[in-house]
Design a protein around this motif. Structure first.
Motif: not given
Length: 155
Positions: A140-155
């Protein structure tokens, strides 16, 4: 007799899974720390802070996972060279641009999640609910980290 017991426990799929998770987690921690130190550009402050939060959380997690290995009667892996060899996660060059740092950390976290899932499944198969629960929490921690990092890249 104790040495034989350690060898038997080391061959256990749960132990092997946990040992791989320790190595992968330590590699992701190290890669995140390098990014924290060397990130530059207009997103410096947000990424510098995010990377620090991530590697700090990982440091505590590695200790908890290693202690679980010990609680199960086996030895936790250690040594930077040994952990790096076990993890096999390519190191990021120090001069990597910020967006590439984030993409690298996404890939590293995804690899870690895959091995967390293997360890979770091995724990479930062996009836080790405590280890299974620990792996679920880490996923759960790492899936959230991936989501946050991916969201940064999508900006």
């Amino acid at each position: 007799m104790a040495k034989k017991k350690q060898a038997v426990r080391k061959a256990d799929p749960v132990i092997n899974g946990l040992r791989q998770v320790v190595a992968d987690s330590y590699a992701v921690l190290g890669q995140t720390h390098i990014c924290h130190w060397n990130v530059r550009g207009h997103n410096f402050f947000s990424l510098h802070t995010a990377f620090e939060e991530q590697y700090t959380e990982l440091f505590t997690a590695v200790d908890e996972i290693a202690e679980r290995i010990r609680a199960l009667g086996a030895l936790a892996p250690g040594g930077l060279g040994n952990l790096a060899k076990m993890a096999g996660i390519k190191e990021i060059p120090e001069d990597t641009p910020a967006d590439e740092m984030v993409a690298h950390l996404v890939r590293a976290n995804k690899r870690l999640v895959a091995n967390l899932q293997k360890a979770r499944d091995a724990a479930a198969k062996s009836g080790d609910a405590e280890t299974e629960d620990l792996m679920i929490a880490r996923i759960q921690v790492h899936e959230k980290t991936i989501w946050m990092l991916d969201s940064f890249l999508a900006a």
